[in-house]
Design an enzyme around this catalytic site. Structure first.
Site, PDB file in Angstrom:
ATOM      1  N   GLN A 201      -4.402  -5.316   7.119  1.00 23.09           N
ATOM      2  CA  GLN A 201      -5.404  -6.238   6.574  1.00 23.09           C
ATOM      3  C   GLN A 201      -5.346  -7.603   7.263  1.00 23.09           C
ATOM      4  O   GLN A 201      -6.113  -8.500   6.912  1.00 23.09           O
ATOM      5  CB  GLN A 201      -5.204  -6.423   5.062  1.00 23.09           C
ATOM      6  CG  GLN A 201      -5.346  -5.145   4.257  1.00 23.09           C
ATOM      7  CD  GLN A 201      -6.786  -4.655   4.176  1.00 23.09           C
ATOM      8  OE1 GLN A 201      -7.741  -5.352   4.535  1.00 23.09           O
ATOM      9  NE2 GLN A 201      -6.979  -3.432   3.698  1.00 23.09           N
TER      10      GLN A 201
ATOM     11  N   LYS B 117     -10.374  -0.693  10.434  1.00 26.23           N
ATOM     12  CA  LYS B 117     -10.639  -1.900   9.636  1.00 26.23           C
ATOM     13  C   LYS B 117     -11.008  -3.079  10.532  1.00 26.23           C
ATOM     14  O   LYS B 117     -11.360  -4.145  10.055  1.00 26.23           O
ATOM     15  CB  LYS B 117      -9.413  -2.251   8.789  1.00 26.23           C
ATOM     16  CG  LYS B 117      -9.084  -1.189   7.736  1.00 26.23           C
ATOM     17  CD  LYS B 117      -7.978  -1.650   6.833  1.00 26.23           C
ATOM     18  CE  LYS B 117      -7.273  -0.532   6.114  1.00 26.23           C
ATOM     19  NZ  LYS B 117      -8.025   0.090   5.034  1.00 26.23           N
TER      20      LYS B 117
ATOM     21  N   CYS C 253      -4.749   2.375  -3.654  1.00 28.66           N
ATOM     22  CA  CYS C 253      -3.501   2.900  -3.043  1.00 28.66           C
ATOM     23  C   CYS C 253      -2.348   1.936  -3.278  1.00 28.66           C
ATOM     24  O   CYS C 253      -1.520   1.714  -2.365  1.00 28.66           O
ATOM     25  CB  CYS C 253      -3.672   3.178  -1.557  1.00 28.66           C
ATOM     26  SG  CYS C 253      -4.939   4.392  -1.215  1.00 28.66           S
TER      27      CYS C 253
ATOM     28  N   ASP D  77       3.262  -4.405   7.931  1.00 23.43           N
ATOM     29  CA  ASP D  77       2.000  -3.674   7.831  1.00 23.43           C
ATOM     30  C   ASP D  77       0.870  -4.682   8.054  1.00 23.43           C
ATOM     31  O   ASP D  77       0.573  -5.502   7.189  1.00 23.43           O
ATOM     32  CB  ASP D  77       1.919  -3.038   6.430  1.00 23.43           C
ATOM     33  CG  ASP D  77       0.568  -2.358   6.188  1.00 23.43           C
ATOM     34  OD1 ASP D  77      -0.367  -2.533   6.999  1.00 23.43           O
ATOM     35  OD2 ASP D  77       0.447  -1.662   5.162  1.00 23.43           O
TER      36      ASP D  77
ATOM     37  N   HIS E   7       0.871  -1.180   0.000  1.00 27.78           N
ATOM     38  CA  HIS E   7       0.000   0.000   0.000  1.00 27.78           C
ATOM     39  C   HIS E   7       0.909   1.232   0.000  1.00 27.78           C
ATOM     40  O   HIS E   7       2.021   1.189   0.529  1.00 27.78           O
ATOM     41  CB  HIS E   7      -0.834  -0.047   1.280  1.00 27.78           C
ATOM     42  CG  HIS E   7      -1.899   0.982   1.417  1.00 27.78           C
ATOM     43  ND1 HIS E   7      -1.642   2.282   1.783  1.00 27.78           N
ATOM     44  CD2 HIS E   7      -3.248   0.912   1.266  1.00 27.78           C
ATOM     45  CE1 HIS E   7      -2.778   2.965   1.858  1.00 27.78           C
ATOM     46  NE2 HIS E   7      -3.768   2.150   1.533  1.00 27.78           N
TER      47      HIS E   7
HETATM   48  N1  PLP Z   1      -1.782  -0.625   4.532  1.00 33.18           N
HETATM   49  C1  PLP Z   1      -2.752  -1.386   3.986  1.00 33.18           C
HETATM   50  C2  PLP Z   1      -2.407  -2.756   3.489  1.00 33.18           C
HETATM   51  C3  PLP Z   1      -4.051  -0.884   3.878  1.00 33.18           C
HETATM   52  O1  PLP Z   1      -5.006  -1.648   3.307  1.00 33.18           O
HETATM   53  C4  PLP Z   1      -4.336   0.406   4.376  1.00 33.18           C
HETATM   54  C5  PLP Z   1      -5.686   0.983   4.243  1.00 33.18           C
HETATM   55  O2  PLP Z   1      -6.339   0.868   3.240  1.00 33.18           O
HETATM   56  C6  PLP Z   1      -3.296   1.148   4.949  1.00 33.18           C
HETATM   57  C7  PLP Z   1      -2.036   0.597   5.009  1.00 33.18           C
HETATM   58  C8  PLP Z   1      -3.528   2.522   5.483  1.00 33.18           C
HETATM   59  O3  PLP Z   1      -4.287   2.506   6.618  1.00 33.18           O
HETATM   60  P1  PLP Z   1      -4.775   3.885   7.296  1.00 33.18           P
HETATM   61  O4  PLP Z   1      -5.227   4.765   6.173  1.00 33.18           O
HETATM   62  O5  PLP Z   1      -5.866   3.467   8.181  1.00 33.18           O
HETATM   63  O6  PLP Z   1      -3.630   4.463   8.001  1.00 33.18           O
END
Ligand code: PLP
Length: 406
Positions: A203, A226, A364, A200, A123
């Site tokens: 998910q 999430k 993203c 990270d 992401h």
């Molecule tokens: N990393 C992953 C794999 C994600 O799916 C997301 C959110 O869509 C993020 C990071 C970013 O999360 P946040 O916007 O809640 O900080």
């Protein structure tokens, strides 16, 4: 494991009984943000109605209650993740957590000639902070590739882990492909080479029992919205010795022990990284979310979502001209797809008119989209509160929409 009554679980989510464009809502965008059970909504409401005050400052009763509620949420989240509460930095979400590691751990340490390894399926939140740090230090970024099924090419990844690599940052579960990466094995390989690992877990945390201590990483980031919690909540877990070695990221109240114009003494970790008034009500809600998920059981949630994924994959695979991106054997309940001759945004817009919420776009993950050779996909993502009937409604709507677009 006792059988869960999933229709009762679904009834815990008030929003799921609303209509969209005159049709029952079919919410298939939980990878984007999850829906909230009544217990979470009520916990936030109750905090503002009965306990609202700032944390760690006031000696009055409300101040103590608010502080206890906030620290209680940290303890609940730590137990949920199998880590120590004093190693858990509460923050606004994964984006903040990853930036904290990049700026506070990596920036002071990296030098020209060092390398950061990322993967193709990251992401943007796990790419751009590293680019910003690389630009300022002269470090370079190397990328581990994915194969045709959407899995990391592990031998190629390990071959990238050469002596100049200082950090390996990778996602536990891909938000586009659904691939579940073997985090424990990857961290073991990195640790053998003295490389710091940043995972990270955005998910992963909502969908499977997590044992961060068992993964053996150095940092792990999660985002609350999430996992049935409020937006603007999340956490960074870090190994205590690493957190203690890191300078503050943001300065202000709460993160200090004593401030003089000649110099400031910082608070202990994790408070050193929590400058300013936090999202107290949000964390109260996240504490309630963690209790809610625990009351169902993460193993039950994981197996329920596996069933939903299998059903949806089988039904979508039977549609002519539909292509699914990501077929890893270990896969979370996320299906990215395209239908021949239809643009992803058109599909999502027409599905919305049928009451079905799916996401369309690059998710993203521009570098992954370039690799897949498409500008966008549609993504249906499932959570334990979805039903098999909803999957059938979604597939019927998709067939109807495709006829309209033909
Ligand atoms: N990393 C992953 C794999 C994600 O799916 C997301 C959110 O869509 C993020 C990071 C970013 O999360 P946040 O916007 O809640 O900080």
């Amino acid at each position: 494991m006792s059988a869960v009554d999933w229709s009762r679980v679904r009834a815990d989510f008030p929003i799921l009984s609303r209509e969209v464009h005159g049709r029952p809502l079919v919410y298939l965008d939980s990878a984007n943000t999850g829906q909230k059970p009544a217990s979470v909504i009520e916990a936030v409401d109750d905090f503002y109605r009965r306990h609202n005050a700032n944390v760690s400052r006031a000696v009055h009763t409300l101040g103590s209650e608010a502080t206890e509620a906030y620290e209680g949420a940290r303890r609940k989240l730590a137990a949920f993740l199998n880590v120590r509460p004093d190693e858990l930095v509460l923050c606004s979400g994964t984006t903040f957590a990853l930036n904290l590691v990049a700026y506070s751990w990596a920036l002071p340490r990296l030098e020209a000639g060092d390398a950061i390894v990322l993967t193709r399926m990251e992401h943007h939140a796990n790419i751009v902070p590293w680019q910003l740090v690389a630009e300022r230090t002269g470090a370079v970024i190397k990328v581990a590739e994915v194969d045709g099924s959407g899995q990391l090419d592990l031998p190629a990844l390990y071959a990238l882990l050469t002596p100049e690599v200082k950090i390996l940052a990778f996602t536990h579960v891909s938000n586009v492909l659904g691939t579940v990466n073997p985090a424990r094995e990857i961290c073991r390989e990195a640790r053998r080479r003295g490389i710091v690992t940043v995972v990270d877990g955005s998910q992963a945390a909502p969908h499977r029992a997590l044992d961060i201590a068992g993964i053996g990483c150095d940092f792990y980031a999660i985002t609350g919205h999430k996992m049935a919690g409020p937006t603007g909540t999340g956490a960074l877990w870090g190994r205590r010795d690493l957190l203690q070695s890191m300078p503050p990221f943001l300065g202000g109240g709460e993160m200090i022990r004593e401030v003089r114009f000649e110099g400031t003494v910082y608070n202990d970790v994790p408070h050193r990284f929590e400058a300013g008034t936090p999202n107290i009500a949000g964390f109260v809600g996240l504490g309630a979310a963690v209790e809610y998920l625990t009351s169902i059981g993460m193993a039950a949630i994981e197996s329920r979502e596996k069933e939903l994924l299998a059903h949806a994959t089988e039904a979508l695979s039977a549609i002519d001209g539909l292509r699914i991106f990501g077929n890893a054997p270990e896969k979370a309940a996320v299906i990215s797809f395209l239908v021949e001759g239809a643009h992803a945004h058109d599909l999502a817009t027409l599905l919305d008119l049928e009451g079905v919420a799916v996401r369309s776009g690059h998710h993203c993950a521009h570098p992954l989209m370039h690799h897949l050779g498409v500008p966008a996909t549609c993504r249906a993502s499932f959570a334990f509160y979805n039903t098999h009937d909803e999957i059938d409604t979604f597939v019927a709507a998709l067939l109807k929409v495709r006829r309209l677009l033909a």
